[in-house]
Write an enzyme that holds these catalytic residues in place. Structure first.
Site, mmCIF file in Angstrom:
data_model
loop_
_atom_site.group_PDB
_atom_site.id
_atom_site.type_symbol
_atom_site.label_atom_id
_atom_site.label_comp_id
_atom_site.label_asym_id
_atom_site.label_seq_id
_atom_site.Cartn_x
_atom_site.Cartn_y
_atom_site.Cartn_z
ATOM 1 N N SER A 1 -7.398 3.846 -5.444
ATOM 2 C CA SER A 1 -8.561 4.192 -4.644
ATOM 3 C C SER A 1 -8.742 5.710 -4.673
ATOM 4 O O SER A 1 -7.791 6.459 -4.455
ATOM 5 C CB SER A 1 -8.324 3.713 -3.206
ATOM 6 O OG SER A 1 -9.384 4.121 -2.376
ATOM 7 N N CYS B 1 0.862 -1.184 0.000
ATOM 8 C CA CYS B 1 0.000 0.000 0.000
ATOM 9 C C CYS B 1 0.900 1.235 0.000
ATOM 10 O O CYS B 1 1.697 1.418 0.922
ATOM 11 C CB CYS B 1 -0.870 -0.059 1.260
ATOM 12 S SG CYS B 1 -1.898 1.383 1.498
ATOM 13 N N CYS C 1 -10.276 10.121 8.667
ATOM 14 C CA CYS C 1 -8.993 9.658 8.125
ATOM 15 C C CYS C 1 -7.828 10.459 8.717
ATOM 16 O O CYS C 1 -7.849 11.693 8.725
ATOM 17 C CB CYS C 1 -9.034 9.826 6.607
ATOM 18 S SG CYS C 1 -7.443 9.594 5.799
ATOM 19 N N SER D 1 -14.230 5.410 -2.762
ATOM 20 C CA SER D 1 -14.613 5.464 -1.348
ATOM 21 C C SER D 1 -15.977 6.129 -1.228
ATOM 22 O O SER D 1 -16.121 7.308 -1.544
ATOM 23 C CB SER D 1 -13.568 6.268 -0.565
ATOM 24 O OG SER D 1 -12.312 5.656 -0.732
ATOM 25 N N LEU D 2 -16.954 5.359 -0.789
ATOM 26 C CA LEU D 2 -18.320 5.882 -0.753
ATOM 27 C C LEU D 2 -18.738 6.205 0.690
ATOM 28 O O LEU D 2 -19.051 7.345 1.000
ATOM 29 C CB LEU D 2 -19.251 4.855 -1.404
ATOM 30 C CG LEU D 2 -20.551 5.368 -2.010
ATOM 31 C CD1 LEU D 2 -20.320 6.510 -2.980
ATOM 32 C CD2 LEU D 2 -21.282 4.220 -2.718
ATOM 33 N N HIS D 3 -18.795 5.211 1.521
ATOM 34 C CA HIS D 3 -19.022 5.337 2.968
ATOM 35 C C HIS D 3 -20.404 5.837 3.395
ATOM 36 O O HIS D 3 -20.722 5.823 4.586
ATOM 37 C CB HIS D 3 -17.963 6.224 3.650
ATOM 38 C CG HIS D 3 -16.554 5.813 3.373
ATOM 39 N ND1 HIS D 3 -16.101 4.538 3.531
ATOM 40 C CD2 HIS D 3 -15.489 6.534 2.916
ATOM 41 C CE1 HIS D 3 -14.813 4.465 3.210
ATOM 42 N NE2 HIS D 3 -14.421 5.661 2.816
ATOM 43 N N GLY E 1 -2.834 10.280 0.853
ATOM 44 C CA GLY E 1 -3.098 11.108 -0.321
ATOM 45 C C GLY E 1 -4.192 10.608 -1.237
ATOM 46 O O GLY E 1 -4.662 9.478 -1.138
ATOM 47 N N GLU E 2 -4.619 11.503 -2.124
ATOM 48 C CA GLU E 2 -5.667 11.208 -3.099
ATOM 49 C C GLU E 2 -5.011 11.091 -4.481
ATOM 50 O O GLU E 2 -4.596 12.087 -5.068
ATOM 51 C CB GLU E 2 -6.709 12.349 -3.058
ATOM 52 C CG GLU E 2 -7.686 12.376 -4.210
ATOM 53 C CD GLU E 2 -8.403 11.046 -4.476
ATOM 54 O OE1 GLU E 2 -8.782 10.338 -3.525
ATOM 55 O OE2 GLU E 2 -8.551 10.712 -5.667
HETATM 56 N N1 SAH Z 1 -7.580 9.051 -0.976
HETATM 57 C C1 SAH Z 1 -7.970 7.778 -1.454
HETATM 58 C C2 SAH Z 1 -7.006 6.677 -1.109
HETATM 59 C C3 SAH Z 1 -6.370 6.702 0.253
HETATM 60 S S1 SAH Z 1 -7.450 6.301 1.582
HETATM 61 C C4 SAH Z 1 -9.377 7.454 -0.978
HETATM 62 O O1 SAH Z 1 -9.883 8.139 -0.112
HETATM 63 O O2 SAH Z 1 -9.968 6.521 -1.513
HETATM 64 C C5 SAH Z 1 -7.694 4.549 1.377
HETATM 65 C C6 SAH Z 1 -9.018 4.041 1.948
HETATM 66 O O3 SAH Z 1 -9.017 4.103 3.383
HETATM 67 C C7 SAH Z 1 -10.226 4.842 1.503
HETATM 68 O O4 SAH Z 1 -11.279 3.993 1.145
HETATM 69 C C8 SAH Z 1 -10.577 5.606 2.750
HETATM 70 O O5 SAH Z 1 -11.907 6.035 2.747
HETATM 71 C C9 SAH Z 1 -10.267 4.597 3.798
HETATM 72 N N2 SAH Z 1 -10.142 5.131 5.158
HETATM 73 C C10 SAH Z 1 -9.699 6.345 5.525
HETATM 74 N N3 SAH Z 1 -9.706 6.471 6.869
HETATM 75 C C11 SAH Z 1 -10.152 5.280 7.350
HETATM 76 C C12 SAH Z 1 -10.364 4.772 8.653
HETATM 77 N N4 SAH Z 1 -10.088 5.520 9.720
HETATM 78 N N5 SAH Z 1 -10.842 3.523 8.778
HETATM 79 C C13 SAH Z 1 -11.078 2.753 7.697
HETATM 80 N N6 SAH Z 1 -10.887 3.169 6.437
HETATM 81 C C14 SAH Z 1 -10.437 4.427 6.266
HETATM 82 FE FE1 SF4 Z 2 -8.019 10.255 3.626
HETATM 83 FE FE2 SF4 Z 2 -8.512 9.429 1.120
HETATM 84 FE FE3 SF4 Z 2 -10.090 11.241 2.314
HETATM 85 FE FE4 SF4 Z 2 -7.612 11.895 1.617
HETATM 86 S S1 SF4 Z 2 -9.279 11.357 0.256
HETATM 87 S S2 SF4 Z 2 -8.634 12.432 3.526
HETATM 88 S S3 SF4 Z 2 -6.524 9.997 2.025
HETATM 89 S S4 SF4 Z 2 -9.797 9.113 2.940
#
Ligand code: SAH
Ligand code: SF4
Length: 350
Positions: free
Chosen positions: A198, A109, A123, A221-223, A166-167
């Protein structure tokens, strides 16, 4: 200049400038990406003067400043210090059927930025804010570091996920350049289908990615299943609503015939109820997709709690009864703050 920032034609041009024959570029490329050499002295097939010229290039990009192994020995997190002082992290997760096997999966990763500008509240990287984009070479260097390490055990990286700090779609060009460099058949030759990007859901970038018809896997990432809930967790939802994100995903599926993965951090009482699962299933119906749900990893700046195993199972079953495949992912490396979204936790507390 970091040597991993050069693509093959830039390396060829550099050697031309140095009045070296063209085949030298190929030798260096193979040394870097097939043998994982990380200092000019290791290139023993090159002339001494050329090795001395190579000394002007940076072969590392960063120093591994902290290395931590999880208590079960299956997860290793490395914190790298960039030349300008910023810290990034990369995590190796081993999924070995038995510890001596070369057959298992070793998923790496990696980070694409120092910090992140997207500010998702749950995050750790979002909580620290944006520092800067990584160069393509800094992204590549994380992989080379671990490739070298595994080579000592006669093992290789089998999967790469761009899910560290990062994104990736906010740093689109450098991310794709890094993937292309790692994918190069004459170099590291890492298959496109073994990468997963991601994204938080940057709609124009998803569409661009779809148009490029890459074979790289896409995870979004939907959530949350409605805009009011999602915007509270993910500020980007002010700009791109769920509907637009799902439309872009549909476009991706149409362009690539590839399934899209939705990521879902299960937060107790927030997004883990059967009602939410039903709402999500209704929105995803007809889309070639899969949901990856993972109980929330705790971070310093967010009070939500992880969903327990039983609730997670009910969430999964509710989705599947409605026709949406779902996997509950195990949490890995929690004891070393190496779980998803936990990266940079250690940075925040120092
Ligand atoms: N920025 C990108 C990739 C990095 S984060 C993104 O957001 O997709 C990678 C994954 O971890 C994403 O799905 C994000 O939503 C998830 N994530 C971030 N914080 C988290 C946490 N505290 N617990 C579980 N997943 C988390
Ligand atoms: Fe975290 Fe991904 Fe959201 Fe950035 S985009 S703050 S890395 S979950």
């Amino acid at each position: 200049m970091l040597i991993y920032d050069l693509d093959f034609s830039a390396l060829t041009n550099l050697l031309k400038e140095w009045n070296e024959p063209a085949y030298r570029a190929k030798q260096i490329w193979q040394g870097l990406y097939q043998h994982f050499y990380h200092s000019p002295e290791q290139f023993t097939s090159l002339s001494k003067p050329l090795r001395e010229k190579l000394n002007n290039l940076d072969f590392a990009g960063f120093n591994p400043s902290v290395v931590q192994d999880s208590s079960d020995g299956q997860t290793r997190k490395t914190l790298f210090k960039l030349p300008d002082g910023h810290l990034i992290e990369a995590v190796l997760m081993r999924y070995d059927p038995d510890s001596n096997s070369t057959k298992g999966r070793r998923t790496l990763c990696i980070s694409t930025q120092a910090g992140c500008a997207m500010g998702c509240v749950f995050c750790a990287t979002g909580q620290m804010g944006f520092k800067r984009h990584l160069t393509s070479g800094e992204i590549v260097a994380q992989v080379m570091y671990y490739a070298r390490l595994l080579k000592e055990e006669d093992l290789t990286v089998t999967n790469i996920v761009l899910m560290g700090m990062g994104e990736p779609f906010h740093n689109y060009d450098n991310t794709m350049a890094a993937i292309d460099r790692l994918n190069d058949a004459d170099g590291y030759n890492f298959g496109a289908r073994r990468f997963t990007i991601s994204t938080v859901g940057l709609v124009p970038a998803i569409r661009r990615f779809a148009d490029e018809k890459r074979q790289v896997n896409l995870a979004v990432s939907l959530h949350a299943a409605d805009d009011a809930s999602r915007v509270e967790m993910m500020p980007i939802n002010k700009r791109y609503k769920i509907e637009e994100v799902l439309d872009a995903c549909e476009y991706y599926v149409a362009q690539t015939s590839r399934r899209v993965t939705f990521e879902w951090a299960l937060i107790h009482g927030v997004n883990d109820t059967p009602e939410v699962a039903k709402k999500l299933a209704a929105r995803l119906r007809g889309l070639m997709c899969h949901v990856n749900a993972i109980p929330l990893n705790p971070t310093a700046g967010y009070h939500g709690e992880a969903t327990d195993r039983q609730r997670a199972q009910i969430f999964k079953e509710t989705l599947e009864q409605a026709g949406i495949p779902c996997t509950i992912r195990m949490r890995r490396g929690i004891d070393i703050q190496a779980g998803c979204g936990q990266l940079a936790g250690s940075v925040l507390s120092t």
